[in-house]
Design a protein around this motif. Structure first.
Motif, PDB file in Angstrom:
ATOM      1  N   ASN A  32       0.824  -1.195   0.000  1.00  0.00           N
ATOM      2  CA  ASN A  32       0.000   0.000   0.000  1.00  0.00           C
ATOM      3  C   ASN A  32       0.870   1.261   0.000  1.00  0.00           C
ATOM      4  O   ASN A  32       1.442   1.623   1.028  1.00  0.00           O
ATOM      5  N   PRO A  33       0.975   1.963  -1.133  1.00  0.00           N
ATOM      6  CA  PRO A  33       1.866   3.122  -1.197  1.00  0.00           C
ATOM      7  C   PRO A  33       1.412   4.300  -0.339  1.00  0.00           C
ATOM      8  O   PRO A  33       2.214   5.153   0.012  1.00  0.00           O
ATOM      9  N   ILE A  34       0.160   4.356   0.045  1.00  0.00           N
ATOM     10  CA  ILE A  34      -0.319   5.503   0.818  1.00  0.00           C
ATOM     11  C   ILE A  34      -0.189   5.275   2.322  1.00  0.00           C
ATOM     12  O   ILE A  34      -0.337   6.197   3.113  1.00  0.00           O
ATOM     13  N   LYS A  35       0.129   4.057   2.720  1.00  0.00           N
ATOM     14  CA  LYS A  35       0.226   3.740   4.147  1.00  0.00           C
ATOM     15  C   LYS A  35       1.239   4.645   4.854  1.00  0.00           C
ATOM     16  O   LYS A  35       1.030   5.078   5.972  1.00  0.00           O
ATOM     17  N   GLU A  36       2.333   4.925   4.161  1.00  0.00           N
ATOM     18  CA  GLU A  36       3.368   5.822   4.689  1.00  0.00           C
ATOM     19  C   GLU A  36       2.775   7.191   5.036  1.00  0.00           C
ATOM     20  O   GLU A  36       3.031   7.762   6.087  1.00  0.00           O
ATOM     21  N   TRP A  37       1.976   7.720   4.110  1.00  0.00           N
ATOM     22  CA  TRP A  37       1.385   9.032   4.324  1.00  0.00           C
ATOM     23  C   TRP A  37       0.356   9.007   5.449  1.00  0.00           C
ATOM     24  O   TRP A  37       0.270   9.951   6.236  1.00  0.00           O
ATOM     25  N   CYS A  38      -0.385   7.932   5.562  1.00  0.00           N
ATOM     26  CA  CYS A  38      -1.383   7.820   6.638  1.00  0.00           C
ATOM     27  C   CYS A  38      -0.695   7.863   8.003  1.00  0.00           C
ATOM     28  O   CYS A  38      -1.201   8.482   8.944  1.00  0.00           O
ATOM     29  N   ALA A  39       0.458   7.226   8.109  1.00  0.00           N
ATOM     30  CA  ALA A  39       1.212   7.254   9.363  1.00  0.00           C
ATOM     31  C   ALA A  39       1.643   8.691   9.679  1.00  0.00           C
ATOM     32  O   ALA A  39       1.576   9.144  10.829  1.00  0.00           O
ATOM     33  N   GLU A  40       2.059   9.416   8.653  1.00  0.00           N
ATOM     34  CA  GLU A  40       2.460  10.817   8.839  1.00  0.00           C
ATOM     35  C   GLU A  40       1.269  11.678   9.255  1.00  0.00           C
ATOM     36  O   GLU A  40       1.380  12.534  10.136  1.00  0.00           O
ATOM     37  N   LEU A  41       0.121  11.446   8.645  1.00  0.00           N
ATOM     38  CA  LEU A  41      -1.107  12.171   9.003  1.00  0.00           C
ATOM     39  C   LEU A  41      -1.435  11.948  10.474  1.00  0.00           C
ATOM     40  O   LEU A  41      -1.700  12.898  11.220  1.00  0.00           O
ATOM     41  N   LYS A  42      -1.395  10.697  10.913  1.00  0.00           N
ATOM     42  CA  LYS A  42      -1.684  10.382  12.318  1.00  0.00           C
ATOM     43  C   LYS A  42      -0.733  11.120  13.248  1.00  0.00           C
ATOM     44  O   LYS A  42      -1.138  11.661  14.268  1.00  0.00           O
ATOM     45  N   LYS A  43       0.551  11.129  12.873  1.00  0.00           N
ATOM     46  CA  LYS A  43       1.563  11.798  13.695  1.00  0.00           C
ATOM     47  C   LYS A  43       1.266  13.303  13.814  1.00  0.00           C
ATOM     48  O   LYS A  43       1.290  13.863  14.901  1.00  0.00           O
ATOM     49  N   CYS A  44       0.945  13.930  12.689  1.00  0.00           N
ATOM     50  CA  CYS A  44       0.653  15.371  12.688  1.00  0.00           C
ATOM     51  C   CYS A  44      -0.592  15.691  13.508  1.00  0.00           C
ATOM     52  O   CYS A  44      -0.612  16.659  14.268  1.00  0.00           O
ATOM     53  N   VAL A  45      -1.617  14.883  13.351  1.00  0.00           N
ATOM     54  CA  VAL A  45      -2.870  15.133  14.068  1.00  0.00           C
ATOM     55  C   VAL A  45      -2.682  14.894  15.563  1.00  0.00           C
ATOM     56  O   VAL A  45      -3.133  15.691  16.391  1.00  0.00           O
ATOM     57  N   ARG A  46      -1.992  13.805  15.927  1.00  0.00           N
ATOM     58  CA  ARG A  46      -1.745  13.516  17.354  1.00  0.00           C
ATOM     59  C   ARG A  46      -0.991  14.641  18.035  1.00  0.00           C
ATOM     60  O   ARG A  46      -1.259  14.978  19.183  1.00  0.00           O
ATOM     61  N   LYS A  97      -7.423  19.610   7.301  1.00  0.00           N
ATOM     62  CA  LYS A  97      -6.332  20.568   7.073  1.00  0.00           C
ATOM     63  C   LYS A  97      -5.059  19.857   6.631  1.00  0.00           C
ATOM     64  O   LYS A  97      -4.383  20.292   5.701  1.00  0.00           O
ATOM     65  N   GLU A  98      -4.727  18.766   7.319  1.00  0.00           N
ATOM     66  CA  GLU A  98      -3.520  18.024   6.959  1.00  0.00           C
ATOM     67  C   GLU A  98      -3.649  17.391   5.578  1.00  0.00           C
ATOM     68  O   GLU A  98      -2.710  17.365   4.806  1.00  0.00           O
ATOM     69  N   TRP A  99      -4.841  16.879   5.276  1.00  0.00           N
ATOM     70  CA  TRP A  99      -5.078  16.261   3.963  1.00  0.00           C
ATOM     71  C   TRP A  99      -4.880  17.295   2.854  1.00  0.00           C
ATOM     72  O   TRP A  99      -4.287  17.003   1.819  1.00  0.00           O
ATOM     73  N   ALA A 100      -5.355  18.512   3.100  1.00  0.00           N
ATOM     74  CA  ALA A 100      -5.257  19.583   2.098  1.00  0.00           C
ATOM     75  C   ALA A 100      -3.799  19.978   1.831  1.00  0.00           C
ATOM     76  O   ALA A 100      -3.491  20.510   0.772  1.00  0.00           O
ATOM     77  N   LYS A 101      -2.915  19.700   2.770  1.00  0.00           N
ATOM     78  CA  LYS A 101      -1.507  20.052   2.611  1.00  0.00           C
ATOM     79  C   LYS A 101      -0.737  19.078   1.720  1.00  0.00           C
ATOM     80  O   LYS A 101       0.387  19.362   1.319  1.00  0.00           O
ATOM     81  N   VAL A 102      -1.326  17.928   1.440  1.00  0.00           N
ATOM     82  CA  VAL A 102      -0.614  16.905   0.668  1.00  0.00           C
ATOM     83  C   VAL A 102      -0.385  17.401  -0.759  1.00  0.00           C
ATOM     84  O   VAL A 102      -1.318  17.769  -1.457  1.00  0.00           O
ATOM     85  N   HIS A 103       0.854  17.401  -1.168  1.00  0.00           N
ATOM     86  CA  HIS A 103       1.216  17.879  -2.492  1.00  0.00           C
ATOM     87  C   HIS A 103       1.202  16.707  -3.478  1.00  0.00           C
ATOM     88  O   HIS A 103       1.650  15.606  -3.142  1.00  0.00           O
ATOM     89  N   PRO A 104       0.705  16.927  -4.687  1.00  0.00           N
ATOM     90  CA  PRO A 104       0.672  15.848  -5.689  1.00  0.00           C
ATOM     91  C   PRO A 104       2.036  15.208  -5.957  1.00  0.00           C
ATOM     92  O   PRO A 104       2.128  14.017  -6.237  1.00  0.00           O
ATOM     93  N   ILE A 105       3.097  15.982  -5.840  1.00  0.00           N
ATOM     94  CA  ILE A 105       4.438  15.427  -6.063  1.00  0.00           C
ATOM     95  C   ILE A 105       4.759  14.373  -5.007  1.00  0.00           C
ATOM     96  O   ILE A 105       5.340  13.330  -5.301  1.00  0.00           O
ATOM     97  N   TYR A 106       4.342  14.626  -3.772  1.00  0.00           N
ATOM     98  CA  TYR A 106       4.552  13.656  -2.693  1.00  0.00           C
ATOM     99  C   TYR A 106       3.821  12.351  -3.017  1.00  0.00           C
ATOM    100  O   TYR A 106       4.375  11.262  -2.882  1.00  0.00           O
TER     101      TYR A 106
END
Length: 98
Positions: free
Chosen positions: A34-48, A64-73
């Motif tokens: 799952n290529p997005i799993k990495e980003w989900c972990a980062e989202l959890k960290k930021c929100v926590r 807010k955190e979701w909106a910050k995700v850049h397409p390049i990432y």
């Protein structure tokens, strides 16, 4: 979507269908793919780190955190997919560094 019951519930299936989301078949228990799993972990960290105290705050922070995700990432996560596949193959389906 890894066939986890929370992802396959009738409510989720209806929402996906209503929003015309095409869902790919995915093998059960395959977080290594799952290529997005990495980003989900980062989202959890930021929100926590912001310590929401209720569901409204949690929802707002996630948005807010979701909106910050850049397409390049997102592209970089997908570009790493061949490496994930290679490792899963190497480890014969067992856990990988991902």
């Amino acid at each position: 979507m890894d066939n986890d019951p929370k992802h396959t519930s009738k409510v989720v299936a209806k929402r996906l269908k209503d929003n015309k989301v095409k869902v790919l078949e995915w093998p059960s228990q395959s977080p290594d793919l799952n290529p997005i799993k990495e980003w989900c972990a980062e989202l959890k960290k930021c929100v926590r780190a912001r310590r929401p105290t209720n569901l409204t705050q949690l929802h707002q922070l996630c948005q807010k955190e979701w909106a910050k995700v850049h397409p390049i990432y997102c592209g970089k996560l997908v570009e790493g997919y061949p490496n994930r596949l290679t490792q899963v193959k190497q480890f014969k389906g067992n856990a990988t560094k991902y």
